[in-house]
Scaffold this active site. Sequence first.
Site, PDB file in Angstrom:
ATOM      1  N   LYS A  20       0.817  -1.222   0.000  1.00 18.12           N
ATOM      2  CA  LYS A  20       0.000   0.000   0.000  1.00 18.12           C
ATOM      3  C   LYS A  20       0.853   1.275   0.000  1.00 18.12           C
ATOM      4  CE  LYS A  20      -3.657  -0.666  -0.369  1.00 18.12           C
ATOM      5  NZ  LYS A  20      -4.210  -1.061  -1.700  1.00 18.12           N
ATOM      6  N   GLY A  21       2.057   1.180  -0.538  1.00 19.76           N
ATOM      7  CA  GLY A  21       2.917   2.361  -0.592  1.00 19.76           C
ATOM      8  C   GLY A  21       2.902   3.030  -1.958  1.00 19.76           C
ATOM      9  N   GLY A  22       2.585   2.218  -2.981  1.00 17.26           N
ATOM     10  CA  GLY A  22       2.622   2.714  -4.356  1.00 17.26           C
ATOM     11  C   GLY A  22       3.507   1.858  -5.236  1.00 17.26           C
ATOM     12  N   THR A  23       3.723   0.594  -4.817  1.00 16.91           N
ATOM     13  CA  THR A  23       4.638  -0.296  -5.552  1.00 16.91           C
ATOM     14  C   THR A  23       4.103  -0.641  -6.937  1.00 16.91           C
ATOM     15  OG1 THR A  23       3.633  -2.268  -4.539  1.00 16.91           O
ATOM     16  CG2 THR A  23       5.557  -1.334  -3.439  1.00 16.91           C
ATOM     17  N   ARG A  24       2.794  -0.831  -7.057  1.00 17.26           N
ATOM     18  CA  ARG A  24       2.224  -1.176  -8.369  1.00 17.26           C
ATOM     19  C   ARG A  24       2.429  -0.024  -9.346  1.00 17.26           C
ATOM     20  NH1 ARG A  24       1.637  -4.894 -11.830  1.00 17.26           N
ATOM     21  NH2 ARG A  24       1.074  -6.278 -10.127  1.00 17.26           N
ATOM     22  N   ARG A 228      -9.009   3.794  -3.834  1.00 19.97           N
ATOM     23  CA  ARG A 228     -10.218   3.534  -3.051  1.00 19.97           C
ATOM     24  C   ARG A 228     -10.388   4.604  -1.972  1.00 19.97           C
ATOM     25  NH1 ARG A 228      -8.585  -1.605  -1.721  1.00 19.97           N
ATOM     26  NH2 ARG A 228      -9.653  -3.113  -3.006  1.00 19.97           N
ATOM     27  N   HIS A 230     -10.755   5.858   1.542  1.00 20.09           N
ATOM     28  CA  HIS A 230     -10.408   5.256   2.835  1.00 20.09           C
ATOM     29  C   HIS A 230     -11.568   5.321   3.824  1.00 20.09           C
ATOM     30  CE1 HIS A 230      -5.767   5.779   2.298  1.00 20.09           C
ATOM     31  NE2 HIS A 230      -6.298   4.925   1.459  1.00 20.09           N
TER      32      HIS A 230
END
Length: 263
Positions: A20-24, A228, A230
């Site tokens: 959930k850090g932005g890896t994708r 999404r 939060h």
Amino acid sequence: GPARPGTKRLPRAIVVGVKKGGTRAVLEFIRVHPEVRALGTEPHFFDRNYHRGLEWYRSLMPRTLDSQITVEKTPSYFVTKEAPRRIFNMSRDTKLIVVVRNPVTRAISDYTQTLSKKPDIPTFEGLTFRNRSLGLVDTSWNAIRIGMYAVHLESWLQYFPLSQIHFVSGEKLITDPAGEMGKVQDFLGIKRVITDKHFYFNKTKGFPCLKKSESSSLPRCLGKSKGRTHVQIDPEVIEQLRDFYRPYNIKFYETVGQDFRWE
């Protein structure tokens, strides 16, 4: 059919974290580069599939030419005790990319994702504290634990010098994707091909999208699950979590020599 050119090679760079850090986004953005070939799925080799052996791992990789770099991403590696040693044993020259974001926001995002799959889990507040009135945070809960970046980083620094680890700001990845990706390209030792002209800001999603993807000339936005809304959390709980993370954040800034301004 004809044999495709290139060879399957072990990755020279791995996006090791964080969830959930932005890896994708980093993976999708970097694979636009002609000198990068990336595995689209998360192989989870260094945490769950290590017993399958390096040849199995290599077999998953895309074919590359001599001039190309193979990249994979599995964000759970960052918090896996054995991962640094295992990656080091594969190659001590592996370049590591860690995408970090404000640990409080990261935890809420993590919880939001879990809630969408398991609607009957306890409240965020209930999972966060061992004792709310005493402000005792439950560090055994993964959503909290992952954000203690300074703690996890220690395991990596036993095997890899800081010069081999690049930290991407998850926040700046949204506000200045070209700037952050410029630094990633420098770190990988490749030309700055991915620039401002590759991105546009999607107001509905609230983050940048690629104007063209690796495989087509159409715009490419991350999937429905990204961006999404939060869950609403009591501001007091957020305040308590900020206090909890502060010493870890400061230690992390000092260790990596970079202030992420989460305070």
